[in-house]
Design a protein around this motif. Structure first.
Motif, PDB file in Angstrom:
ATOM      1  N   GLY A 145       0.824  -1.217   0.000  1.00 32.05           N
ATOM      2  CA  GLY A 145       0.000   0.000   0.000  1.00 32.05           C
ATOM      3  C   GLY A 145       0.851   1.258   0.000  1.00 32.05           C
ATOM      4  O   GLY A 145       0.541   2.241  -0.676  1.00 32.05           O
ATOM      5  N   MET A 146       1.942   1.207   0.761  1.00 31.26           N
ATOM      6  CA  MET A 146       2.858   2.364   0.813  1.00 31.26           C
ATOM      7  C   MET A 146       3.488   2.591  -0.568  1.00 31.26           C
ATOM      8  O   MET A 146       3.579   3.722  -1.045  1.00 31.26           O
ATOM      9  N   LYS A 147       3.897   1.488  -1.216  1.00 31.56           N
ATOM     10  CA  LYS A 147       4.516   1.615  -2.549  1.00 31.56           C
ATOM     11  C   LYS A 147       3.541   2.234  -3.540  1.00 31.56           C
ATOM     12  O   LYS A 147       3.926   3.094  -4.344  1.00 31.56           O
ATOM     13  N   GLN A 148       2.273   1.822  -3.478  1.00 30.77           N
ATOM     14  CA  GLN A 148       1.302   2.366  -4.422  1.00 30.77           C
ATOM     15  C   GLN A 148       1.032   3.849  -4.144  1.00 30.77           C
ATOM     16  O   GLN A 148       0.800   4.634  -5.060  1.00 30.77           O
ATOM     17  N   ARG A 149       1.112   4.231  -2.863  1.00 28.54           N
ATOM     18  CA  ARG A 149       0.954   5.663  -2.541  1.00 28.54           C
ATOM     19  C   ARG A 149       2.120   6.466  -3.114  1.00 28.54           C
ATOM     20  O   ARG A 149       1.938   7.563  -3.631  1.00 28.54           O
ATOM     21  N   VAL A 150       3.334   5.884  -3.048  1.00 27.96           N
ATOM     22  CA  VAL A 150       4.501   6.582  -3.617  1.00 27.96           C
ATOM     23  C   VAL A 150       4.346   6.653  -5.149  1.00 27.96           C
ATOM     24  O   VAL A 150       4.641   7.688  -5.759  1.00 27.96           O
ATOM     25  N   SER A 151       3.852   5.571  -5.750  1.00 23.10           N
ATOM     26  CA  SER A 151       3.647   5.569  -7.211  1.00 23.10           C
ATOM     27  C   SER A 151       2.695   6.692  -7.608  1.00 23.10           C
ATOM     28  O   SER A 151       2.911   7.384  -8.613  1.00 23.10           O
ATOM     29  N   LEU A 152       1.648   6.864  -6.809  1.00 23.87           N
ATOM     30  CA  LEU A 152       0.682   7.925  -7.092  1.00 23.87           C
ATOM     31  C   LEU A 152       1.330   9.307  -6.906  1.00 23.87           C
ATOM     32  O   LEU A 152       1.172  10.198  -7.745  1.00 23.87           O
ATOM     33  N   LEU A 172      -3.398  -5.545  -3.515  1.00 24.54           N
ATOM     34  CA  LEU A 172      -3.394  -5.367  -2.063  1.00 24.54           C
ATOM     35  C   LEU A 172      -4.484  -6.215  -1.422  1.00 24.54           C
ATOM     36  O   LEU A 172      -5.461  -6.587  -2.086  1.00 24.54           O
ATOM     37  N   ASP A 173      -4.343  -6.472  -0.110  1.00 24.69           N
ATOM     38  CA  ASP A 173      -5.397  -7.230   0.577  1.00 24.69           C
ATOM     39  C   ASP A 173      -6.659  -6.366   0.660  1.00 24.69           C
ATOM     40  O   ASP A 173      -6.611  -5.141   0.480  1.00 24.69           O
ATOM     41  N   ALA A 174      -7.801  -7.017   0.938  1.00 24.26           N
ATOM     42  CA  ALA A 174      -9.110  -6.356   0.840  1.00 24.26           C
ATOM     43  C   ALA A 174      -9.212  -5.106   1.722  1.00 24.26           C
ATOM     44  O   ALA A 174      -9.716  -4.068   1.286  1.00 24.26           O
ATOM     45  N   ILE A 175      -8.705  -5.194   2.952  1.00 21.46           N
ATOM     46  CA  ILE A 175      -8.847  -4.054   3.883  1.00 21.46           C
ATOM     47  C   ILE A 175      -7.976  -2.891   3.435  1.00 21.46           C
ATOM     48  O   ILE A 175      -8.418  -1.740   3.385  1.00 21.46           O
ATOM     49  N   THR A 176      -6.731  -3.197   3.057  1.00 23.44           N
ATOM     50  CA  THR A 176      -5.831  -2.131   2.585  1.00 23.44           C
ATOM     51  C   THR A 176      -6.408  -1.496   1.315  1.00 23.44           C
ATOM     52  O   THR A 176      -6.334  -0.284   1.130  1.00 23.44           O
ATOM     53  N   ARG A 177      -6.984  -2.332   0.453  1.00 25.35           N
ATOM     54  CA  ARG A 177      -7.565  -1.810  -0.799  1.00 25.35           C
ATOM     55  C   ARG A 177      -8.680  -0.806  -0.494  1.00 25.35           C
ATOM     56  O   ARG A 177      -8.732   0.274  -1.064  1.00 25.35           O
ATOM     57  N   MET A 180      -7.171   2.357   0.733  1.00 21.72           N
ATOM     58  CA  MET A 180      -6.517   3.086  -0.356  1.00 21.72           C
ATOM     59  C   MET A 180      -7.550   3.770  -1.256  1.00 21.72           C
ATOM     60  O   MET A 180      -7.315   4.859  -1.768  1.00 21.72           O
ATOM     61  N   GLN A 181      -8.700   3.120  -1.456  1.00 24.44           N
ATOM     62  CA  GLN A 181      -9.742   3.739  -2.276  1.00 24.44           C
ATOM     63  C   GLN A 181     -10.265   5.008  -1.596  1.00 24.44           C
ATOM     64  O   GLN A 181     -10.476   6.029  -2.244  1.00 24.44           O
ATOM     65  N   ASP A 182     -10.459   4.944  -0.273  1.00 24.28           N
ATOM     66  CA  ASP A 182     -10.889   6.135   0.487  1.00 24.28           C
ATOM     67  C   ASP A 182      -9.827   7.218   0.397  1.00 24.28           C
ATOM     68  O   ASP A 182     -10.121   8.386   0.157  1.00 24.28           O
ATOM     69  N   PHE A 183      -8.565   6.790   0.589  1.00 18.37           N
ATOM     70  CA  PHE A 183      -7.437   7.722   0.543  1.00 18.37           C
ATOM     71  C   PHE A 183      -7.401   8.439  -0.814  1.00 18.37           C
ATOM     72  O   PHE A 183      -7.270   9.661  -0.895  1.00 18.37           O
ATOM     73  N   LEU A 184      -7.584   7.662  -1.881  1.00 16.43           N
ATOM     74  CA  LEU A 184      -7.524   8.223  -3.235  1.00 16.43           C
ATOM     75  C   LEU A 184      -8.642   9.243  -3.451  1.00 16.43           C
ATOM     76  O   LEU A 184      -8.421  10.314  -4.005  1.00 16.43           O
ATOM     77  N   ARG A 185      -9.856   8.897  -2.965  1.00 18.80           N
ATOM     78  CA  ARG A 185     -10.995   9.799  -3.160  1.00 18.80           C
ATOM     79  C   ARG A 185     -10.767  11.127  -2.430  1.00 18.80           C
ATOM     80  O   ARG A 185     -11.013  12.203  -2.959  1.00 18.80           O
ATOM     81  N   ILE A 186     -10.230  11.044  -1.210  1.00 18.90           N
ATOM     82  CA  ILE A 186      -9.977  12.259  -0.419  1.00 18.90           C
ATOM     83  C   ILE A 186      -8.895  13.103  -1.088  1.00 18.90           C
ATOM     84  O   ILE A 186      -9.034  14.314  -1.266  1.00 18.90           O
ATOM     85  N   LEU A 187      -7.814  12.425  -1.525  1.00 19.10           N
ATOM     86  CA  LEU A 187      -6.707  13.133  -2.177  1.00 19.10           C
ATOM     87  C   LEU A 187      -7.186  13.785  -3.480  1.00 19.10           C
ATOM     88  O   LEU A 187      -6.854  14.936  -3.774  1.00 19.10           O
ATOM     89  N   TRP A 188      -7.979  13.067  -4.247  1.00 20.52           N
ATOM     90  CA  TRP A 188      -8.499  13.588  -5.523  1.00 20.52           C
ATOM     91  C   TRP A 188      -9.312  14.867  -5.273  1.00 20.52           C
ATOM     92  O   TRP A 188      -9.129  15.878  -5.957  1.00 20.52           O
ATOM     93  N   LYS A 189     -10.191  14.845  -4.260  1.00 17.83           N
ATOM     94  CA  LYS A 189     -11.014  16.029  -3.984  1.00 17.83           C
ATOM     95  C   LYS A 189     -10.124  17.220  -3.625  1.00 17.83           C
ATOM     96  O   LYS A 189     -10.374  18.347  -4.031  1.00 17.83           O
ATOM     97  N   LYS A 190      -9.063  16.941  -2.857  1.00 20.63           N
ATOM     98  CA  LYS A 190      -8.132  17.997  -2.464  1.00 20.63           C
ATOM     99  C   LYS A 190      -7.417  18.567  -3.692  1.00 20.63           C
ATOM    100  O   LYS A 190      -7.303  19.768  -3.875  1.00 20.63           O
TER     101      LYS A 190
END
Ligand SMILES: Nc1ncnc2c1ncn2[C@@H]1O[C@H](COP(=O)(O)OP(=O)(O)OP(=O)(O)O)[C@@H](O)[C@H]1O
Ligand SMILES: [Mg+2]
Length: 196
Positions: A145-152, A172-177, A180-190
């Protein structure tokens, strides 16, 4: 599509087709695709395995030339990859010999941006992806999950007009996924509020 800020068109596909030619067969991977993506839109392609989602994404990214039809970005034909179209893949494509910070700074550095600006950009995205404490670590020291955040972050540091993601969290495992989807949505709005 979840939100639109204005109607300015970023991507315009007109009657796009792509055929893979292999030794014995021709596979029509995408057929007669018309698609318009406007500034500030979050678009998801959903469909069964093999229906052509990755092919379409690679065509928009500029990795594949359509067999026929027109692919435009901001009214210009898409010709090859470009930093304006950032791509995040399913598995990490970080440079293993560079630290997290250097990976994020890679794009702006190769485009010879000002040193101070580069540092500010990496500081900002390290904070956004909550990895400031890992700035000097190498990719092998990070979780999936950390690697994918760095990729983004590496893609966003280029200030792209478009971010293309092909199942970026599927390894990624289901919970991390879900996280990460929540994280992406929040970051995108920002990002939308900041840049558009
Ligand atoms: N490099 C290739 N050479 C030949 N055929 C290919 C190639 N890549 C994809 N295809 C074919 O094109 C079609 C669309 O593939 P694509 O990878 O775009 O599907 P997808 O919707 O992304 O599937 P998935 O959900 O499994 O990732 C499939 O029939 C596939 O077999
Ligand atoms: Mg795919």
């Amino acid at each position: 599509m979840t939100e639109t800020r204005n109607n300015e068109t970023v991507v315009d596909l007109k009657n796009v087709n792509y055929e893979y030619t292999t030794k014995n067969t021709i596979v029509q991977a995408i057929q007669n695709i018309d698609l318009t993506i406007n500034h500030g839109e979050f678009v998801c392609l959903v469909g069964p395995s093999g229906c052509g989602k990755s092919t379409l994404l690679k065509t928009i990214a500029g990795y594949l030339d359509p067999t026929s039809g027109e692919c435009l970005m901001e009214n210009e034909p898409i010709k090859g990859p470009h930093w304006k179209r950032g791509v995040v893949f399913q598995s990490s494509t970080l440079y293993p010999w560079l630290t997290v910070r250097k990976n994020i700074e890679y794009g702006p550095r190769t485009r010879k941006k000002d040193k101070e600006e580069i540092r500010k950009t990496s500081d900002y995205y390290l904070d956004q992806i909550e990895l400031t404490d890992f700035a000097e670590n190498y990719p092998f020291e990070l979780s999936g999950g950390m690697k994918q955040r760095v990729s983004l972050a590496r893609v966003l540091a280029n200030k792209p007009k478009l971010v293309l993601m092909d199942e970026p969290f599927s390894a990624l495992d289901a919970i991390t996924r879900l996280k990460m989807q929540d994280f992406l949505r929040i970051l995108w709005k920002k990002m939308i509020r900041l840049f558009y």
